[in-house]
Design a protein around this motif. Structure first.
Motif, mmCIF file in Angstrom:
data_model
loop_
_atom_site.group_PDB
_atom_site.id
_atom_site.type_symbol
_atom_site.label_atom_id
_atom_site.label_comp_id
_atom_site.label_asym_id
_atom_site.label_seq_id
_atom_site.Cartn_x
_atom_site.Cartn_y
_atom_site.Cartn_z
ATOM 1 N N ASP A 101 52.903 62.109 -38.842
ATOM 2 C CA ASP A 101 52.806 63.390 -38.745
ATOM 3 C C ASP A 101 51.981 63.831 -37.679
ATOM 4 O O ASP A 101 52.119 65.087 -37.307
ATOM 5 C CB ASP A 101 52.676 64.311 -40.172
ATOM 6 C CG ASP A 101 53.816 63.744 -40.940
ATOM 7 O OD1 ASP A 101 54.764 64.042 -40.786
ATOM 8 O OD2 ASP A 101 53.574 63.611 -42.689
ATOM 9 N N GLN A 102 50.919 63.223 -37.473
ATOM 10 C CA GLN A 102 50.027 63.359 -36.557
ATOM 11 C C GLN A 102 50.042 62.502 -35.145
ATOM 12 O O GLN A 102 49.379 62.926 -34.340
ATOM 13 C CB GLN A 102 48.581 63.206 -36.860
ATOM 14 C CG GLN A 102 48.310 64.208 -38.159
ATOM 15 C CD GLN A 102 46.507 64.251 -38.714
ATOM 16 O OE1 GLN A 102 46.466 63.642 -39.660
ATOM 17 N NE2 GLN A 102 45.773 64.410 -37.734
ATOM 18 N N TYR A 104 53.273 61.106 -32.958
ATOM 19 C CA TYR A 104 54.727 61.040 -32.798
ATOM 20 C C TYR A 104 54.917 59.821 -32.202
ATOM 21 O O TYR A 104 56.323 59.400 -32.444
ATOM 22 C CB TYR A 104 55.198 62.400 -32.118
ATOM 23 C CG TYR A 104 54.763 63.618 -32.627
ATOM 24 C CD1 TYR A 104 54.647 63.918 -33.886
ATOM 25 C CD2 TYR A 104 54.430 64.654 -31.760
ATOM 26 C CE1 TYR A 104 54.245 65.139 -34.659
ATOM 27 C CE2 TYR A 104 54.121 65.802 -32.214
ATOM 28 C CZ TYR A 104 53.940 66.165 -33.598
ATOM 29 O OH TYR A 104 53.409 67.295 -34.093
ATOM 30 N N ASN A 228 49.773 65.290 -32.622
ATOM 31 C CA ASN A 228 50.311 66.589 -32.939
ATOM 32 C C ASN A 228 49.341 67.624 -32.256
ATOM 33 O O ASN A 228 48.180 67.714 -32.322
ATOM 34 C CB ASN A 228 50.036 66.729 -34.679
ATOM 35 C CG ASN A 228 50.385 67.801 -35.229
ATOM 36 O OD1 ASN A 228 49.829 68.678 -34.877
ATOM 37 N ND2 ASN A 228 51.424 67.888 -36.031
ATOM 38 N N THR A 231 46.735 69.373 -35.025
ATOM 39 C CA THR A 231 45.543 68.828 -35.747
ATOM 40 C C THR A 231 44.586 68.369 -34.402
ATOM 41 O O THR A 231 43.674 68.190 -34.714
ATOM 42 C CB THR A 231 46.138 67.471 -36.551
ATOM 43 O OG1 THR A 231 46.905 66.749 -35.559
ATOM 44 C CG2 THR A 231 46.871 68.143 -37.843
#
Length: 543
Positions: A101-102, A104, A228, A231
Motif C-alpha cells: 500500500d505504501q 507500489y 505512495n 505517506t
C-alpha cells in the motif's frame, strides 16, 4: 524546474533556437516562465511546473516531449548506451515487500566491480548548471537520471547490505542517520528500506549512512521504486526533510517508469564507472498490482463544442501524433491510449484541453457570451470589507498583510514551518503594532508626518475563526500631534466615521496606537448595495 539548454539539446539532433525562443514557446503553450539564467557555457530556463504536470514534467524528458510536440521536432531515442566491456549475470537481489500500500513497485539490480571517482565533466557540468552539487560518478548518475526522467533512484553499497532488501514499516522509536547526518527517530507510519540488521533508507525521502556509496565502494545495488504519494509527503513533513526525491513521489509518478529508469541508470553507470570486470545482474521486479492501461474515448463534436472551434479530424489526429498518443479514429470518434506518464489525463475533457493548448488558445477567436439570465449577487461581508478598505485608503492609510503564524496561539499548527510560527494569531493588533513600528522608522523616507496602517484578516481562537479589522496610527513628533490630534483621538474619530459610513455603531477595542473591531457582527442594510449592478451595463461589459 530548472531546465538546462545543453541538457535539452541532447534530446534533439537539430540545433535548438536561442534559449529565449525555447522559453517563449513553452510559455505560450505549457508552463509559466520564472526566468532565464545565462551561464558561461549553458543557459538555464526556470519554469513553473504546476502539480497537475509534476508527475511527467519535473524532468528534462517531459519538457523535451512538450517542446517536440510544439515545434514538430523529432526526439532522439538512443541517448543511453551500455559500455562495451560489461558482462551480465542472472543473479538478482532478493527483495521482500511487506507493504504494497505504501510501495507500489520495487525494482533492484546488482552492478559489481565499479569504480567510484569524480564524474566526467559533461555530467558534473549539467548537474551544476541546475544547482546540484557533483558528488561522485555513481551518485551523480542516479541524480542525473532522476532529473532526466523524473524517476528518483538510489544506490546502496552492496557490501554494506546484510542479507535481503526489506521494504517495511519502521518500528516505533527505530533510528537512522541520513546521508547528510540528520538523526531521525522513526514511527510505524514511516516506510523504510532495510536489510536484516537495520534501516538503510527512509523510503522516497533520504538515504542512510549505513549503506552509503563512498570512495571505497566497488559493488552497488540500484533501487528504482514507486512509493505512495500521501505517506511519502507525511513522512517528509514530519521529519522536515523535503528532497528532490520526495517532491516527485509526493506529486505521484507512474510505476511504469521504473524499469525504463533502471535501464537508463544502469547504462550510464556502466559508462562512467566501469572497470574491466564490471558485471550487471538481472532485475528483481516486485510489482504486486500493475497499473491498468487507460483509454479515453471522445468525439469530434465534443471537441468542437468545448473549444468553440471547427477543428477537423485531420487536425486532431495531427495533434495526437505530435503528442505521441496512440489512437484510433472511426466515424469522428477517437479512442486515445493514454501514455503511462500522463497521470493527469483521466476524462475526455483532459484530452480536449491538450488539443486546445497545442492548437494554441491564442488561435481561438473571442466569442460573445452575452445574454445573461441571472442577477449577480453581492456578498455582504465582502462588500463591507471593501467599503472599509476604500474609505481608509482614501484617507491615506496603507493596507498591510502580517503573518497569520505566530510563536504561540490558542490554535497550534501540527507541522509548523518554523519554531517561531507554531501557532495561529488570535488577534490582528499585535502584528499590526510591529508593522507600525517598522514603518515609522522609515517615515522620513516615505514622507509625511504620520504613519497610517490597517489590516483586514482572519484571527483564530479556540472558539473558531473570525474576520477582524485593525487600524494603527503613529504621529511623527509634536507638530503632528498639533496638526492631527493625538493618536487615540484620531482613532476614536475614525471609528465614528466608519460607523456612519456603513450605517451602524462600531464597538472597538484600543491597544496603544491601534484599534480593532470584528466584522462578522456588522450587518449592512441590503438596500445600500442591492442596486449596484445594472444588467444592461453588465452585458455591455461582458461583450
Amino acid at each position: 524546474m530548472f531546465i538546462s539548454r545543453n541538457w535539452l539539446q541532447s534530446y534533439f539532433a537539430t540545433e535548438l533556437p536561442p534559449t529565449e525562443d525555447i522559453a517563449e514557446t513553452l510559455m505560450m503553450h505549457a508552463f509559466e516562465l520564472e526566468g532565464i539564467d545565462h551561464q558561461d557555457t549553458d543557459s538555464v530556463i526556470d519554469i513553473d511546473v504546476l502539480p497537475n504536470r509534476a508527475h511527467d514534467c519535473l524532468s528534462h524528458a517531459g519538457v523535451a516531449r512538450e517542446y517536440a510536440a510544439l515545434t514538430r521536432n523529432e526526439l532522439l531515442s538512443d541517448r543511453y548506451h551500455y559500455h562495451d566491456i560489461v558482462t551480465y549475470t542472472e543473479d538478482v537481489p532478493t527483495v521482500i515487500l511487506e507493504n504494497n500500500d505504501q510501495c507500489y513497485r520495487y525494482v533492484a539490480r546488482y552492478i559489481s566491480h565499479v569504480t567510484v571517482s569524480p564524474s566526467p565533466d559533461w555530467l558534473g557540468d549539467r548537474l551544476t548548471a541546475i544547482g546540484q552539487r557533483s558528488i561522485n560518478n555513481i551518485v551523480d548518475a542516479t541524480n542525473y537520471v532522476m532529473f532526466d526522467t523524473g524517476q528518483p533512484i538510489h544506490a546502496f553499497d552492496a557490501d554494506k547490505v546484510v542479507g535481503d532488501i526489506i521494504v517495511r514499516n519502521a518500528e516505533d522509536g527505530e533510528q537512522m542517520i541520513t546521508l547528510t547526518g540528520e538523526e531521525i527517530i522513526l514511527t510505524p507510519n514511516d516506510l523504510v528500506i532495510a536489510d536484516n540488521e537495520g534501516v538503510l533508507a527512509l523510503a522516497g525521502v533520504k538515504g542512510g549512512r549505513k549503506a552509503e556509496v563512498d570512495e571505497h565502494t566497488t559493488n552497488i545495488i540500484l533501487e528504482v521504486a514507486n512509493f505512495n504519494p500521501l505517506t511519502t509527503r507525511q513522512t517528509a513533513r514530519r521529519v522536515k526533510l523535503h528532497t528532490d526525491s520526495s517532491k516527485r513521489f509526493e506529486n505521484a509518478i507512474s510505476s511504469e517508469l521504473a524499469p525504463h529508469a533502471m535501464e537508463y541508470v544502469s547504462m550510464l553507470i556502466s559508462d562512467v564507472a566501469h572497470t574491466d570486470g564490471t558485471t550487471i545482474s538481472g532485475v528483481s521486479d516486485t510489482y504486486p498490482v500493475a497499473e491498468p492501461p487507460r483509454t479515453i474515448t471522445l468525439s469530434l463534436g465534443h471537441i468542437q463544442r468545448l473549444l468553440g472551434i471547427q477543428i477537423s479530424t485531420r487536425d486532431v489526429t495531427d495533434i495526437f501524433e505530435r503528442l505521441g498518443y496512440q489512437h484510433h479514429e472511426q466515424d469522428d470518434v477517437f479512442e486515445v491510449h493514454v501514455p503511462f506518464e500522463r497521470l493527469d489525463l483521466t476524462i475526455p475533457e483532459d484530452v480536449i484541453e491538450e488539443i486546445g493548448r497545442i492548437y494554441g488558445y491564442h488561435n481561438i477567436d473571442t466569442q460573445d457570451v452575452g445574454g445573461y439570465t441571472f442577477t449577480p449577487r453581492i456578498h455582504p461581508q465582502v462588500y463591507l470589507q471593501n467599503t472599509i478598505k476604500n474609505m481608509l485608503v482614501e484617507r491615506g492609510f496603507c493596507d498591510v498583510m502580517t503573518y497569520s503564524f505566530t510563536k504561540k496561539g490558542e490554535v497550534m499548527v501540527k507541522n509548523p514551518i518554523a519554531s517561531d510560527k507554531a501557532g495561529l494569531r488570535k488577534n490582528l493588533h499585535t502584528g499590526l503594532q510591529d508593522a507600525l513600528e517598522l514603518n515609522s522608522r522609515n517615515q522620513d523616507f516615505f514622507g509625511g508626518d504620520r504613519t497610517q496602517l490597517f489590516e483586514i484578516g482572519r484571527v483564530y481562537t479556540k472558539d473558531g475563526e473570525a474576520n477582524m479589522c485593525s487600524i494603527a496610527v503613529m504621529n511623527a513628533g509634536t507638530s503632528a500631534n498639533k496638526k492631527y490630534g493625538i493618536e487615540r483621538e484620531q482613532l476614536e474619530t475614525l471609528v465614528v466615521d466608519i460607523g456612519n459610513h456603513v450605517g451602524t455603531q462600531i464597538d472597538a477595542e484600543y491597544h496603544g496606537n491601534t484599534l480593532t473591531f470584528p466584522l462578522d457582527t456588522i450587518h449592512i442594510d441590503p438596500k445600500s448595495y442591492e442596486n449596484i449592478f445594472d444588467m444592461k451595463s453588465c452585458e455591455e461589459t461582458a461583450t
